[in-house]
Write a protein that holds these residues in place. Structure first.
Motif, mmCIF file in Angstrom:
data_model
loop_
_atom_site.group_PDB
_atom_site.id
_atom_site.type_symbol
_atom_site.label_atom_id
_atom_site.label_comp_id
_atom_site.label_asym_id
_atom_site.label_seq_id
_atom_site.Cartn_x
_atom_site.Cartn_y
_atom_site.Cartn_z
ATOM 1 N N ALA A 206 68.640 32.848 38.930
ATOM 2 C CA ALA A 206 69.611 33.040 37.853
ATOM 3 C C ALA A 206 68.983 33.801 36.696
ATOM 4 O O ALA A 206 69.594 34.711 36.131
ATOM 5 C CB ALA A 206 70.130 31.681 37.378
ATOM 6 N N TYR A 207 67.772 33.433 36.347
ATOM 7 C CA TYR A 207 67.072 34.096 35.249
ATOM 8 C C TYR A 207 66.869 35.580 35.539
ATOM 9 O O TYR A 207 67.148 36.436 34.701
ATOM 10 C CB TYR A 207 65.731 33.408 35.023
ATOM 11 C CG TYR A 207 64.835 34.070 34.012
ATOM 12 C CD1 TYR A 207 65.057 33.915 32.640
ATOM 13 C CD2 TYR A 207 63.756 34.841 34.416
ATOM 14 C CE1 TYR A 207 64.226 34.522 31.711
ATOM 15 C CE2 TYR A 207 62.923 35.450 33.496
ATOM 16 C CZ TYR A 207 63.156 35.283 32.143
ATOM 17 O OH TYR A 207 62.334 35.894 31.236
ATOM 18 N N GLU A 208 66.413 35.875 36.742
ATOM 19 C CA GLU A 208 66.165 37.271 37.104
ATOM 20 C C GLU A 208 67.462 38.068 37.205
ATOM 21 O O GLU A 208 67.499 39.248 36.860
ATOM 22 C CB GLU A 208 65.407 37.341 38.431
ATOM 23 C CG GLU A 208 63.991 36.766 38.367
ATOM 24 C CD GLU A 208 63.084 37.520 37.409
ATOM 25 O OE1 GLU A 208 63.347 38.724 37.153
ATOM 26 O OE2 GLU A 208 62.119 36.915 36.906
ATOM 27 N N ALA B 291 63.522 31.414 29.393
ATOM 28 C CA ALA B 291 64.763 32.073 28.994
ATOM 29 C C ALA B 291 65.067 31.811 27.523
ATOM 30 O O ALA B 291 65.515 32.706 26.793
ATOM 31 C CB ALA B 291 65.917 31.596 29.872
ATOM 32 N N ALA B 292 64.807 30.575 27.072
ATOM 33 C CA ALA B 292 65.030 30.242 25.665
ATOM 34 C C ALA B 292 64.072 31.011 24.769
ATOM 35 O O ALA B 292 64.458 31.504 23.702
ATOM 36 C CB ALA B 292 64.865 28.737 25.461
ATOM 37 N N ALA B 293 62.819 31.120 25.198
ATOM 38 C CA ALA B 293 61.831 31.851 24.404
ATOM 39 C C ALA B 293 62.216 33.321 24.273
ATOM 40 O O ALA B 293 62.096 33.916 23.196
ATOM 41 C CB ALA B 293 60.450 31.713 25.032
ATOM 42 N N ASP B 294 62.680 33.914 25.367
ATOM 43 C CA ASP B 294 63.103 35.323 25.319
ATOM 44 C C ASP B 294 64.236 35.527 24.326
ATOM 45 O O ASP B 294 64.217 36.458 23.512
ATOM 46 C CB ASP B 294 63.571 35.788 26.708
ATOM 47 C CG ASP B 294 62.444 35.888 27.713
ATOM 48 O OD1 ASP B 294 61.272 35.852 27.299
ATOM 49 O OD2 ASP B 294 62.746 35.997 28.919
ATOM 50 N N PHE C 100 69.746 33.804 29.882
ATOM 51 C CA PHE C 100 69.802 32.448 29.365
ATOM 52 C C PHE C 100 71.072 31.733 29.813
ATOM 53 O O PHE C 100 71.036 30.591 30.288
ATOM 54 C CB PHE C 100 69.728 32.482 27.836
ATOM 55 C CG PHE C 100 69.722 31.129 27.201
ATOM 56 C CD1 PHE C 100 68.584 30.348 27.199
ATOM 57 C CD2 PHE C 100 70.872 30.636 26.598
ATOM 58 C CE1 PHE C 100 68.587 29.091 26.611
ATOM 59 C CE2 PHE C 100 70.877 29.385 26.006
ATOM 60 C CZ PHE C 100 69.726 28.614 26.011
ATOM 61 N N GLU C 101 72.203 32.398 29.678
ATOM 62 C CA GLU C 101 73.479 31.792 30.083
ATOM 63 C C GLU C 101 73.504 31.521 31.584
ATOM 64 O O GLU C 101 74.073 30.521 32.031
ATOM 65 C CB GLU C 101 74.631 32.696 29.674
ATOM 66 C CG GLU C 101 74.840 32.770 28.167
ATOM 67 C CD GLU C 101 75.939 33.739 27.764
ATOM 68 O OE1 GLU C 101 76.170 34.717 28.519
ATOM 69 O OE2 GLU C 101 76.559 33.516 26.707
ATOM 70 N N ALA C 102 72.880 32.398 32.360
ATOM 71 C CA ALA C 102 72.860 32.221 33.816
ATOM 72 C C ALA C 102 72.104 30.964 34.216
ATOM 73 O O ALA C 102 72.482 30.281 35.169
ATOM 74 C CB ALA C 102 72.244 33.444 34.482
ATOM 75 N N THR C 103 71.043 30.640 33.478
ATOM 76 C CA THR C 103 70.291 29.428 33.829
ATOM 77 C C THR C 103 71.126 28.179 33.570
ATOM 78 O O THR C 103 71.033 27.202 34.316
ATOM 79 C CB THR C 103 68.966 29.352 33.049
ATOM 80 O OG1 THR C 103 69.222 29.372 31.640
ATOM 81 C CG2 THR C 103 68.041 30.493 33.423
ATOM 82 N N GLY C 104 71.955 28.207 32.535
ATOM 83 C CA GLY C 104 72.830 27.074 32.286
ATOM 84 C C GLY C 104 73.848 26.895 33.405
ATOM 85 O O GLY C 104 74.103 25.771 33.868
ATOM 86 N N MET D 223 62.290 22.992 22.318
ATOM 87 C CA MET D 223 63.440 22.316 21.715
ATOM 88 C C MET D 223 64.732 23.036 22.079
ATOM 89 O O MET D 223 65.742 22.405 22.443
ATOM 90 C CB MET D 223 63.293 22.264 20.194
ATOM 91 C CG MET D 223 64.472 21.602 19.484
ATOM 92 S SD MET D 223 64.339 21.677 17.679
ATOM 93 C CE MET D 223 62.954 20.558 17.430
ATOM 94 N N PHE D 224 64.711 24.335 21.991
ATOM 95 C CA PHE D 224 65.849 25.186 22.319
ATOM 96 C C PHE D 224 66.314 24.885 23.745
ATOM 97 O O PHE D 224 67.493 24.610 24.008
ATOM 98 C CB PHE D 224 65.380 26.638 22.175
ATOM 99 C CG PHE D 224 66.449 27.686 22.137
ATOM 100 C CD1 PHE D 224 67.728 27.467 22.617
ATOM 101 C CD2 PHE D 224 66.161 28.943 21.630
ATOM 102 C CE1 PHE D 224 68.692 28.464 22.586
ATOM 103 C CE2 PHE D 224 67.109 29.952 21.601
ATOM 104 C CZ PHE D 224 68.374 29.700 22.087
ATOM 105 N N SER D 225 65.381 24.916 24.696
ATOM 106 C CA SER D 225 65.739 24.683 26.099
ATOM 107 C C SER D 225 66.174 23.246 26.331
ATOM 108 O O SER D 225 67.063 22.984 27.147
ATOM 109 C CB SER D 225 64.563 25.048 27.003
ATOM 110 O OG SER D 225 63.416 24.283 26.707
ATOM 111 N N ALA D 226 65.560 22.288 25.604
ATOM 112 C CA ALA D 226 65.951 20.881 25.767
ATOM 113 C C ALA D 226 67.388 20.659 25.325
ATOM 114 O O ALA D 226 68.117 19.857 25.931
ATOM 115 C CB ALA D 226 65.003 19.974 24.980
ATOM 116 N N HIS D 227 67.804 21.348 24.261
ATOM 117 C CA HIS D 227 69.193 21.218 23.815
ATOM 118 C C HIS D 227 70.167 21.686 24.905
ATOM 119 O O HIS D 227 71.185 21.031 25.169
ATOM 120 C CB HIS D 227 69.412 22.050 22.547
ATOM 121 C CG HIS D 227 68.775 21.471 21.333
ATOM 122 N ND1 HIS D 227 68.522 22.214 20.201
ATOM 123 C CD2 HIS D 227 68.324 20.213 21.059
ATOM 124 C CE1 HIS D 227 67.959 21.445 19.279
ATOM 125 N NE2 HIS D 227 67.826 20.234 19.786
#
Length: 205
Positions: A76-78, A136-139, A88-92, A154-158
């Motif tokens: 999804a990320y790639e 993905a969140a860091a990017d 980022f949205e794809a990973t969700g 924190m971003f990814s945990a949310h």
């Protein structure tokens, strides 16, 4: 339900497959090793050649689930590149898709009480899966000024918590919980609200 049996001596995997069916049917604590053995078409004593108890069997189901989950998250990320937002949205969305397609694995991973630190192999593959979401969140967070940028963890945990909540409440037929909106829409709009709050996407016109 017919017995799966096993082929080519792959008893270990036959037991995992049997456990996954039983987990879906009865929950992670609702079956015994004897039932898993019966489902696989072997004697209960044969189970102990590979697993020392039910928790070990469920932990292996969880490890295999995390391996599939990590592959899906990476794909999804790639697939969203080179857009950091699309990736980022794809990973969700991948989280939601995994929970629907692999319910037995999902339950073993998140609802069985098995710690990801139960074994080094389980911890490693779980870390790989969550590392994708954190990357993905860091990017995406690079678009936020450094002094207002939340830590990527924190971003990814949310987003993980939001995705997990949508899955638990609305995507797995939880009794008494219904929504007039599809789970995909709930997740997408929830992520949108979060990202607008961070200034990463413009407000609705």
């Amino acid at each position: 339900m017919p017995k799966r049996g096993y082929h080519h001596g792959n008893l270990r995997q036959a037991l995992v497959d049997a456990a996954l069916e039983l987990i879906e049917e009865k929950g992670p604590t609702g079956f015994t090793l004897s039932e898993a053995a019966k489902q696989a078409g072997v004697t209960p004593a044969a189970v102990y050649r590979h697993f020392d108890g039910r928790e070990a069997l469920i932990a292996e189901a969880a490890r295999q689930g995390y391996a599939v989950f990590a592959d899906l998250m990476e794909y999804a990320y790639e697939s969203g590149q080179p857009s950091a937002l699309a990736a980022f949205e794809a990973t969700g969305r991948a989280y939601l898709a995994f929970a629907r397609k692999y319910p037995g694995h999902y339950i073993a991973m998140f609802e069985s009480g098995i710690s990801v630190n139960r074994s080094a192999d389980l911890a490693a593959v779980a870390h790989r899966a969550w590392g994708v979401l954190e990357r993905a969140a860091a990017d995406l967070s690079q678009h936020i000024p450094a002094d207002r940028r939340p830590p990527a963890s924190m971003f990814s945990a949310h987003i993980w918590a939001m995705s997990h909540g949508v899955v638990e409440l609305f995507a797995r037929n939880s009794p008494g919980n219904t929504s007039p909106f599809p789970p995909e829409d709930l997740l997408e709009t929830g992520i949108g609200v979060y990202l607008r709050g961070l200034g990463l996407i413009p407000p609705d016109s």
